[in-house]
Design an enzyme around this catalytic site. Sequence first.
Site, mmCIF file in Angstrom:
data_model
loop_
_atom_site.group_PDB
_atom_site.id
_atom_site.type_symbol
_atom_site.label_atom_id
_atom_site.label_comp_id
_atom_site.label_asym_id
_atom_site.label_seq_id
_atom_site.Cartn_x
_atom_site.Cartn_y
_atom_site.Cartn_z
ATOM 1 N N ARG A 67 0.836 -1.191 0.000
ATOM 2 C CA ARG A 67 0.000 0.000 0.000
ATOM 3 C C ARG A 67 0.880 1.252 0.000
ATOM 4 N NH1 ARG A 67 -1.873 0.809 4.313
ATOM 5 N NH2 ARG A 67 -1.237 -1.039 5.467
ATOM 6 N N TYR A 195 -1.367 -3.485 -6.957
ATOM 7 C CA TYR A 195 -1.211 -4.207 -5.684
ATOM 8 C C TYR A 195 -2.512 -4.242 -4.872
ATOM 9 C CZ TYR A 195 -0.256 -5.231 -0.884
ATOM 10 O OH TYR A 195 -0.347 -5.782 0.368
ATOM 11 N N LYS A 204 -9.795 -2.448 1.309
ATOM 12 C CA LYS A 204 -9.512 -1.318 2.188
ATOM 13 C C LYS A 204 -10.250 -0.046 1.761
ATOM 14 C CE LYS A 204 -7.294 -3.884 4.805
ATOM 15 N NZ LYS A 204 -5.941 -4.226 5.120
ATOM 16 N N HIS A 224 -10.763 -2.519 11.107
ATOM 17 C CA HIS A 224 -9.657 -3.370 10.629
ATOM 18 C C HIS A 224 -9.430 -4.475 11.667
ATOM 19 C CE1 HIS A 224 -5.154 -3.504 9.209
ATOM 20 N NE2 HIS A 224 -5.888 -4.329 8.519
ATOM 21 N N SER A 246 -1.547 -3.643 10.152
ATOM 22 C CA SER A 246 -1.164 -4.505 9.047
ATOM 23 C C SER A 246 0.074 -5.336 9.387
ATOM 24 C CB SER A 246 -0.878 -3.648 7.816
ATOM 25 O OG SER A 246 -2.020 -2.876 7.521
ATOM 26 N N ALA A 247 0.012 -6.609 9.038
ATOM 27 C CA ALA A 247 1.103 -7.564 9.277
ATOM 28 C C ALA A 247 1.486 -7.654 10.765
ATOM 29 C CB ALA A 247 2.328 -7.234 8.413
ATOM 30 N N CYS A 248 0.478 -7.578 11.631
ATOM 31 C CA CYS A 248 0.711 -7.704 13.076
ATOM 32 C C CYS A 248 -0.064 -8.865 13.695
ATOM 33 C CB CYS A 248 0.387 -6.394 13.775
ATOM 34 S SG CYS A 248 1.581 -5.106 13.397
ATOM 35 N N ASN A 252 -3.131 -14.805 11.584
ATOM 36 C CA ASN A 252 -2.616 -15.903 12.411
ATOM 37 C C ASN A 252 -3.472 -16.142 13.642
ATOM 38 O OD1 ASN A 252 0.104 -17.225 11.553
ATOM 39 N ND2 ASN A 252 0.129 -15.115 10.822
ATOM 40 N N ASP A 273 -9.532 -9.873 8.594
ATOM 41 C CA ASP A 273 -8.978 -8.537 8.297
ATOM 42 C C ASP A 273 -9.973 -7.397 8.510
ATOM 43 O OD1 ASP A 273 -6.614 -7.090 7.346
ATOM 44 O OD2 ASP A 273 -7.786 -6.622 5.561
ATOM 45 N N ARG A 361 1.977 -12.168 -0.674
ATOM 46 C CA ARG A 361 0.632 -12.475 -0.176
ATOM 47 C C ARG A 361 0.041 -13.696 -0.869
ATOM 48 N NH1 ARG A 361 -1.822 -8.838 3.884
ATOM 49 N NH2 ARG A 361 -0.114 -7.381 4.234
ATOM 50 N N PHE A 485 1.692 -17.264 18.428
ATOM 51 C CA PHE A 485 0.929 -18.206 17.593
ATOM 52 C C PHE A 485 -0.042 -19.038 18.448
ATOM 53 C CE2 PHE A 485 4.818 -17.060 15.323
ATOM 54 C CZ PHE A 485 4.256 -16.557 14.165
ATOM 55 N N GLY A 486 0.040 -20.396 18.416
ATOM 56 C CA GLY A 486 -0.924 -21.227 19.152
ATOM 57 C C GLY A 486 -0.986 -20.892 20.632
#
Length: 576
Positions: A67, A195, A204, A224, A246-248, A252, A273, A361, A485-486
């Site tokens: 972005r 993109y 978005k 978001h 974003s990407a945080c 996951n 998202d 992605r 993660f888990g």
Amino acid sequence: MNASLNSWVEEIARLTKPDSVHWCTGSDAENSRLIDEMLTTGDLIKLNPKTHPNCYLHRSHPSDVARVEHLTFVCTRNREDAGPNNIWMDPAEAHRKIDALFEGSMRGRTMYVIPYCMGPIESPYSRCGVEITDSPYVVVNMRIMTRMGDAALKRIEREGKFVKGLHSIGDLDPERRFIMHFPEELFIKSVGSGYGGNALLGKKCHALRIASWQARDEGWLAEHMLIMGIQSPEGQTHYIAGAFPSACGKTNLAMLVPPESMPGWKIWTVGDDICWMQIGKDGQLRAINPEAGYFGVVPGTNRKTNKNAYDMIQRDTIFTNVALTADNQPWWEGMESGTPALDWQGKPYSGKGAAAHPNSRFTVSAKQNPIYSSLAEAPDGVPISAILFGGRRREVAPLVYEARNWTHGVLVGAGMASETTAAAVGQMGVVRRDSMAMKPFCGYNFGDYWQHWLSLEGKTSKLPRIFHVNWFRQDKNGKFMWPGFGENLRVLQWIANRCEGKAGATESPIGFVPAPEDLNLAGVDLDKDTLNTLLSVDVGAWRQEIDAISKYLDEFKDRVPAKLRDEQRTVAGRLG
Ligand code: GTP
Ligand code: SPV
Ligand code: MN
């Protein structure tokens, strides 16, 4: 056929001068034809069909991989309505500037008209749009990410109202790249980028920037956020919405695989998202996922970090900007096997730097998610028990804490900060304020947005509890202190129990923090000192933090709600 839609399409065709116009139906045959065309032009590369059936790689232009916040505009009649959180341009000037770039921009190309619905076709919470684009890559991605084609067109014809999106890849020169939003006209214009977040306008641009504006006017929220169900071994399910920048970690967390030492727990994904929430007839805040697929970060995805995500992308997936092995399998950093032969630009991999782009992605249908919630398409959404705010903070923010009440929770969200990531062009790893993870996505003045959040308290007595989490604390060697993660399920268990009044906590100046014994840590590899650091509140560091938040609020001048200001002073007072 809807007359206003038809005349708009004709008007755009006159401006952009395509060779032909194609109305997308969303059919399989249409999709196959577009993929075949892109295989011929080189827009797509077929991946190894033995290991990755029906998977493709798209390499975007090397200057067009994320972005572009510095080229993203909110164009409102009154500049103050866009706020200091957005870059503003006068609507008339913006139209003039960008229309000059659309003039003849589709010559020699096909113009695709994509009717789409954000949210389940039958849901009263859903909203429709039409994207016009000259990119077949956008069409095949929109088909996965939204309910695209005939069913959406029917709803548009019935409702008569839709968000207009005009997109052309132009010449891909960053000098002629603009992403412009006209919330008062329900109009988006995007040129010069292919993109994801810049080009898939349903995502978005519509579902956050335009929708947040509509949501404020109509009394709901466009956020978001991920949406997930967490089911205890006793069978009780809580739905949680979580805003991380974003990407945080939204994808996951939404697809979390419980650790072996927590048998009986189950996780269900509703969305990864974007989250639209309304107060339902029952007074509960109810959420839908307006999307139908995931446009997720590839690097770091493996069987250990997220088996659900890993399994889901072994078939019927479009990869963008990953590396390739010698036998045409996709490869990325964090993959546990294989060797990259070609990097994300298609050059022989030298062994230096990342082979896959850090913001590479996958695009995949939500239906391929092994833990897709049975309520993900429920027209009335799911009831939200808790809202999480979280960022990437190597220091200061503890693993988890709970806000005292709704107003305090809104301050926690408004004051959020996080390190920047590869999801947007610019410097990485810089801490910046990112209110509710909406800094790049709120289509209006943050001051008004905070006021809108505060106002929900007057509308129902059943609002969710608010928490802040941080999976990204680092030790002095730069190593993540929390396994993540888990194992994040341990924090979610505490949160679910707090919602039921069943879990203990210690009151701190910033809110309620669990003591080590309040968390279920059986089976996790974590020493006592690390745990104590993760759960500690450093009062000195937090004094600085609340000062920084106070200065940040100052930027919004008279649009800052007095109630938020008071709350900030209260927290500052508690810190002494
Ligand atoms: P957007 O799609 O950009 O909005 O991002 P997202 O919030 O969905 O982020 P995502 O889940 O894709 O995670 C981004 C990166 O963070 C990936 O490289 C993950 O491997 C990493 N990550 C996610 N969860 C954790 C965690 O609990 N701990 C650590 N250390 N890293 C994580
Ligand atoms: C993000 O950057 O937050 C994303 C990817 O989810 S994009 O769709 O490109 O915005
Ligand atoms: Mn996102």
